[in-house]
Design a protein around this motif. Structure first.
Motif, PDB file in Angstrom:
ATOM      1  N   GLU A  71      77.203  -3.775  46.335  1.00 14.12           N
ATOM      2  CA  GLU A  71      77.382  -4.162  45.127  1.00 14.12           C
ATOM      3  C   GLU A  71      77.657  -5.733  45.246  1.00 14.12           C
ATOM      4  OE1 GLU A  71      81.197  -2.564  43.900  1.00 14.12           O
ATOM      5  OE2 GLU A  71      80.584  -0.517  44.776  1.00 14.12           O
ATOM      6  N   TRP A  72      77.633  -6.552  44.146  1.00 12.51           N
ATOM      7  CA  TRP A  72      77.532  -7.979  44.059  1.00 12.51           C
ATOM      8  C   TRP A  72      78.607  -8.435  45.026  1.00 12.51           C
ATOM      9  CZ3 TRP A  72      73.479 -10.786  43.829  1.00 12.51           C
ATOM     10  CH2 TRP A  72      72.444 -10.396  42.811  1.00 12.51           C
ATOM     11  N   GLU A  80      70.535  -6.666  38.718  1.00 14.07           N
ATOM     12  CA  GLU A  80      70.973  -5.538  39.602  1.00 14.07           C
ATOM     13  C   GLU A  80      70.931  -6.325  40.988  1.00 14.07           C
ATOM     14  OE1 GLU A  80      71.280  -2.368  39.423  1.00 14.07           O
ATOM     15  OE2 GLU A  80      71.390  -2.518  37.266  1.00 14.07           O
ATOM     16  N   ARG A 116      73.504 -15.000  41.353  1.00 14.87           N
ATOM     17  CA  ARG A 116      72.982 -14.058  40.690  1.00 14.87           C
ATOM     18  C   ARG A 116      72.458 -14.573  39.289  1.00 14.87           C
ATOM     19  NH1 ARG A 116      78.049 -10.203  39.864  1.00 14.87           N
ATOM     20  NH2 ARG A 116      79.224 -11.761  38.966  1.00 14.87           N
TER      21      ARG A 116
END
Lengths: 325, 325
Positions: A94-95, B24, A200
């Motif tokens: 996960e981030w 994602e 991101r």
């Protein structure tokens, strides 16, 4: 539905849009995110795949005291790590989370890489965090041998080195391709955590337009709401009176022979013809179909000053006449 | 209540929408990128090792104390240097070993032991460059200089791979060489034992090392016969301390220590030895004296596509002990 009602509905929609936009703005995910993993060993390992994955990101490691990061060929690092307990960072599920696993255990075979420490590892970390409690009361006890994880064995195989205190940061791109990064606390105490900063992509370009549209619609609705409670008829009357007065003043001063003068005298001015040019008599004839029935201008017959038009048969006249009757 | 539900709905909807706005997590990198330089040691690492070695050697030379040769100098090198310190009297100093290197050859090995070789700069017109050998026994051990040999006048060191790939670490019996390094070395030792008349003499390029050995043998044999005595020498390889590095053309560079003993016996007389060798004398001189040498030779074995013969490119004849009976 009146204009006012429409504006009120737009205002309600605007309020909803504005609220959604403001909440979305407040909850907007950050572009820069830090993925973290807790550590329970004195050594943490980033293998070449993970270094390549991190690209230009900053790798951070926190612990107590002197920290040192070194790189080596994978084979050399593997040989050194065979004699040291270590945790390796295996991925980014996960981030905000880094996956870890004990070094030497194939990440693919482990049940589920988890950033949380195992209970036994936590116990050992807790015990290593409390050296002063047992050391200080008994000063006469034999001193523990000083540990230097890096210098206790040969350093010949380490290629690059970074040093820090309490926190150490390394840019992943500074690690040569294909090399393994090993970070350790010199005194052998457990490291606290490691993190990798990622950048991101967040698709939040719709939030600002949503806020603006919501604000505009809200203002429209607000204006409609205010006007609903204000009686504008006195103001309207004043305006109409002022307009009429202004028109009368203009007619008196009109120059004789001009269109304004004729209009002031009550004369109807000829209208522009849209009929066919080979029917000159019908040119000045007003289009009875387009003339409002309720208007002050009589639909038929035309003005006596234009007799030709009165006698000109209009193919649509009958239909319109029937329609009006 | 309804307002609260509506506000919550908006908030939840915004959060859900925002969750979908985040990209994602990137896919993991599954294969390690290749290293740009895969040799066991890069230039900076080998420089550190060489500098540390020369610093230790200089300190020992200054104090004429082999006990200071602890970390970076080991094995036969300590034995040889200790004998040289013992022989050196007064202002006489042992043979100087150049600290500056003109070429460094690192191993590509992933296993241990692994080696590092260098060719020094030429210290003076009267001295040829020195080829050094370092060995690392394990990941925990430092590279140690285990031997050196001055180059044979006119000899050339074959081309060696650079740090991009490193030199292949070969075993004595590695069948990538035909004949193997073990066989070639065995033939050369047989040649040393048999003398210049052996058939193997033509199998190797001429070198001053064996010429001096044969000359000394003839001289001592004649001297012994004049005294009705006997001269005998033995030549033994030390395969445990012999290392082989691959060359760029598929050949090999063999670093081979050789133990040589020469015994001189006379009838009804007492042997004498040169004054310079007296500090190394162990025991009383009578009718027999044995000189113990620990030599180092560096032999070049050409690659499979070469018509050249194996050649000794560097060699040192080191007296380490004189024993009488």
């Amino acid at each position: 539905m009146t204009v006012r009602t429409t504006a009120l509905i737009a205002g309600v929609i605007g309020v909803l849009l504005l609220a959604a936009g403001l909440i979305a703005d407040a909850q907007r995910p950050p572009t820069e995110v830090s993925a973290v993993a807790e550590l329970t060993t004195a050594v943490v390992v980033y293998e070449p795949e993970m270094i390549a994955f991190a690209e230009d990101s900053t790798i951070g490691v926190e612990g107590k005291g002197d920290l040192v990061a070194v790189t080596a060929r994978p084979a050399d690092a593997d040989a050194w790590l065979a004699e040291h307990e270590a945790i390796q960072v295996t991925g980014l599920p996960e981030w905000e989370v880094l996956a870890t696993a004990p070094y030497g255990v194939d990440a693919a075979t482990s049940a589920s890489p988890s950033p949380s420490a195992s209970p036994s590892a936590e116990a050992s970390a807790a015990s290593s965090d409390e050296p002063s409690a047992s050391a200080s009361p008994d000063a006469s006890a034999s001193p523990e041998p000083e540990v230097d994880l890096l210098a206790d064995t040969s350093e010949d195989h380490w290629r690059d080195q970074w040093d820090g205190t309490d926190r150490l940061e390394i840019t992943a791109s500074d690690v040569a391709e294909g090399e393994t990064l090993v970070v350790m606390s010199r005194d052998g105490s457990a490291l606290a955590s490691t993190d990798v900063g990622f950048e991101r992509e967040v698709n939040d370009g719709w939030i600002t337009p949503l806020i603006w549209w919501g604000a505009v619609l809200t203002v429209i609705g607000l204006i409609a709401l205010i006007l609903r409670f204000i009686d504008l008829r006195p103001a309207q009357a004043k305006y109409e009176e002022w307009t009429a007065k202004r028109q009368r003043t203009g007619d008196v001063d009109a120059e004789l022979g001009t269109r304004r003068a004729r209009r002031a005298a009550g004369e109807h001015l000829p209208e522009a013809s849209l009929d066919e040019p080979d029917e000159p008599a019908s040119a000045p004839t007003p289009d009875t179909g387009a003339t409002p029935a309720t208007g002050s201008t009589p639909a038929t017959p035309s003005s006596p000053t234009e007799p030709g038009s009165a006698t000109t048969p209009d193919p649509d006249t009958d239909t319109h006449e029937e329609g009006r009757s | 209540m309804n307002r609260l539900i509506a506000a919550s709905g908006v908030a939840v909807a915004s959060a859900l929408v925002l969750t979908g706005c985040v990209a994602e997590v990137p896919a993991p990198v599954t294969s390690a990128p290749p290293m740009t330089e895969s040799a066991a040691l890069l230039e900076a690492q080998s420089t550190r090792i060489v500098d540390a070695t020369m610093k230790e050697l200089a300190a020992a030379d200054e104090n004429q104390d082999a006990g200071l040769l602890t970390d970076r100098v080991g094995g036969d090198a300590v034995t040889i240097r200790k004998a040289q310190y013992t022989k050196a009297t007064g202002d006489e100093t042992p043979v100087a070993l150049p600290a500056d290197q003109q070429a460094v050859y690192a191993s590509a090995a992933d296993t241990w032991p692994r080696t590092l070789a260098t060719v020094s700069a030429q210290a003076s017109e009267d001295e040829t460059p020195v080829i050094y050998l370092w060995v690392q026994d394990s990941i925990d051990a430092d590279y140690q200089m285990r031997g050196w040999a001055h180059m044979i006048p006119g000899a050339t060191v074959p081309a060696m791979p650079g740090t991009t790939t490193g030199s292949e670490q070969l075993s004595l019996d590695d069948d990538s060489l035909d004949p193997t390094a073990h066989a070639v070395l065995g033939d050369y030792l047989s040649l040393l034992r048999e003398g210049p008349g052996a058939e193997l003499n033509d199998a190797f390029v001429e070198d001053s090392y064996r010429d001096q050995l044969f000359t000394a043998r003839d001289t001592l044999t004649d001297a012994a016969e004049e005294q009705d005595g006997e001269y005998m020498d033995t030549v033994e390889s030390r395969t445990d301390s012999t290392y082989v590095m691959g060359t760029a053309d598929g050949g090999a560079l063999v670093f081979a220590p050789i133990a040589i003993t020469s015994s001189f016996t006379v009838e009804d007389a007492t042997v004498s030895i040169p004054k310079a060798d007296e500090p190394l004398l162990d025991g009383e001189l009578d009718d027999k004296v044995t000189h113990h040498y620990l030599d180092m030779i560096v032999m070049s074995i050409p690659g499979p596509d070469s018509d050249a013969k194996p050649a000794v490119v560097a060699a040192d004849h080191n007296l380490i002990k004189v024993s009488g009976e």
